[in-house]
Design a protein around this motif. Structure first.
Motif, mmCIF file in Angstrom:
data_model
loop_
_atom_site.group_PDB
_atom_site.id
_atom_site.type_symbol
_atom_site.label_atom_id
_atom_site.label_comp_id
_atom_site.label_asym_id
_atom_site.label_seq_id
_atom_site.Cartn_x
_atom_site.Cartn_y
_atom_site.Cartn_z
ATOM 1 N N SER A 59 -7.330 75.956 59.301
ATOM 2 C CA SER A 59 -7.093 75.721 60.484
ATOM 3 C C SER A 59 -8.102 74.829 60.850
ATOM 4 N N ASP A 79 -13.878 77.813 58.289
ATOM 5 C CA ASP A 79 -15.057 78.358 59.072
ATOM 6 C C ASP A 79 -16.218 77.243 58.897
ATOM 7 N N GLU A 117 -13.758 80.914 64.148
ATOM 8 C CA GLU A 117 -12.779 81.565 64.724
ATOM 9 C C GLU A 117 -13.342 81.867 66.326
#
Ligand SMILES: [Zn+2]
Length: 443
Positions: free
Chosen positions: A2, A31, A403
């Motif tokens: 992502s 991350d 996140e």
């Protein structure tokens, strides 16, 4: 993987150059931070975009010393001088269980996330359970199994304590966010032989972090002198426990020789200003320690000792103590306070290569500070604002390892209602026990 972009931010990188970009953007893939800067925002197809609306975006903060489940003891017998023996130890012996530590650790994790702390070093009992809470909360943590000889709630012997540490290390081996650690409670409550074993255990487990309370109380200093004829710091040094990735909590009652020893060892300090001050214990020599090259992080200690688990509540006290010690406005400038809360705190945990500043290649741990409150303005110096005017409730968004775990002040990883109701039920059980203790003593 992502991709995320935070744009229109007042970026405070806390890198070596203390870079700032206003407006700035930061590009995260998975991350990690890929890139950041000012100027034109890069095209990232498919990226989720957050418009920070001019708010400050800075590294997530590091709390290098906590006892998360003790959030359940917050404000208990606040001004009673012998509360440790009268209430705390009996309550801990009766109630500390895997369930109790989960409930308390969730309350603590909720508070830290909402206040902008993304990484915590914790030491308590049933630490594997605490590691699981840190994981489910989406935080980053160094979780240390406590070893002590005062009949602690989860081990009857040091052998059992080491077995718990072994279980902890096995559970989190290779975990991306949770690192196991061993935590001999203090020199006087473990003794040199166990400290030596803990040092060997950590080395045998690939150099895991060690956590210990060191030079915290007058009683500890007197014990080391009487039993071993030396300072508690000299004693610890002799056991091999002081080395890089050893977190010494407090390091308060120390002389020049102790500071030289610690600086030479590579160990670091978690400074608990509020906890030290509330206990009437003193103001640590953090300026001298930092001048000697010791990394010093800003820590909360447990909420029983310091009441709050965010770092904003610590900044004023940390800075004011240093200024009072130095008799001037100069010691512990606001920039240093923010460095200690981020990159220097990361160094205390031996994690500064991965976290603590916003730089390409580092983990994407960042927080957004909402600047809409009038009490934050005007802002001549963002570091002064962060150190002295900002409150934990100004934290609006928090990201760990790419996140979001807080969005628009809502913790996404923990159920607010359940965290609260579990904690308050546990507190009711404590209240009954406190009444029983007080009733007993009146009879
Ligand atoms: Zn502590």
């Amino acid at each position: 993987m992502s991709a995320r972009l935070v744009v229109n931010a007042w970026l405070i990188a806390v890198d070596e150059a203390m870079s700032e970009f206003r407006p700035g953007w930061i590009h995260v893939e998975g991350d990690r931070i890929v890139a950041l800067g000012g100027g034109p925002v890069p095209e990232v197809p498919g990226a989720e975009i957050l418009d920070a609306e001019g708010d400050i975006v800075m590294p997530g903060m590091v709390n290098p010393h906590c006892h998360m489940p003790m959030s359940l003891f917050r404000g208990l017998a606040e001004d009673v001088d012998d509360r440790l023996f009268r209430y705390m130890l009996p309550l801990e012996r009766k109630f500390v269980s895997p369930e109790m530590v989960r409930i308390g650790a969730r309350l603590a994790a909720f508070e830290m996330i909402a206040g902008g702390v993304t990484t915590v070093a914790d030491m308590y009992y049933h630490e594997t359970e605490i590691g699981r809470v840190v994981d489910e909360a989406g935080m980053r943590g160094v979780v240390g199994q406590t070893l002590a000889d005062f009949d602690p709630p989860d081990h009857r012997s040091f052998e059992e304590g080491f077995a718990l540490a072994e279980e902890l290390a096995g559970t989190f081996a290779g975990h991306p966010r949770v690192t196991a650690s061993i935590a001999p409670h203090a020199p006087y409550s473990t003794g040199p032989a166990v400290m030596e074993m803990a040092a060997l255990w950590a080395a045998d487990h690939g150099g895991l972090p060690i956590q210990i309370h060191l030079a915290e109380t007058e009683a500890e200093i007197a014990w080391a002198r009487k039993e071993h004829g030396m300072s508690t710091v000299e004693l610890a040094m002799g056991t091999g426990i002081l080395r890089p990735k050893t977190i010494c909590a407090h390091f308060l009652l120390v002389d020049d020789a102790d500071i030289r020893i610690l600086a030479g060892s590579g160990a670091a300090v978690a400074h608990n200003a509020r906890s030290n001050g509330k206990g009437g214990r003193g103001m640590a020599r953090i300026e001298d320690m930092r001048a000697a090259g010791i990394p010093v992080g800003i820590a909360t200690d447990g909420a029983m000792s310091g009441n709050t688990l965010d770092l904003f509540s610590q900044f004023g006290v940390v800075s004011i103590f240093a200024k009072l010690r130095g008799g001037s406005r100069k010691p512990m400038p606001a920039r240093d306070v923010i460095r200690m809360a981020t990159v220097e705190g990361a160094r205390v945990l031996g994690m500064d290569a991965a976290i603590g500043s916003l730089e390409p290649g580092k983990q994407a741990d960042l927080i957004r500070i909402d600047l809409s409150a009038p009490r934050l303005h005007p802002i001549y110096d963002p570091y002064a604002m962060l150190a002295f005017s900002t409150m934990p409730t100004d934290v609006r968004d928090v990201m760990v390892a790419g996140e979001w775990i807080l969005r628009d002040r809502e913790v996404l990883t923990l159920e607010r209602h359940k965290v609260m109701s579990d904690a308050l039920q546990m507190a009711d059980r404590f209240r009954l026990e406190i009444s029983a203790i007080d009733g007993e003593s009146r009879r």
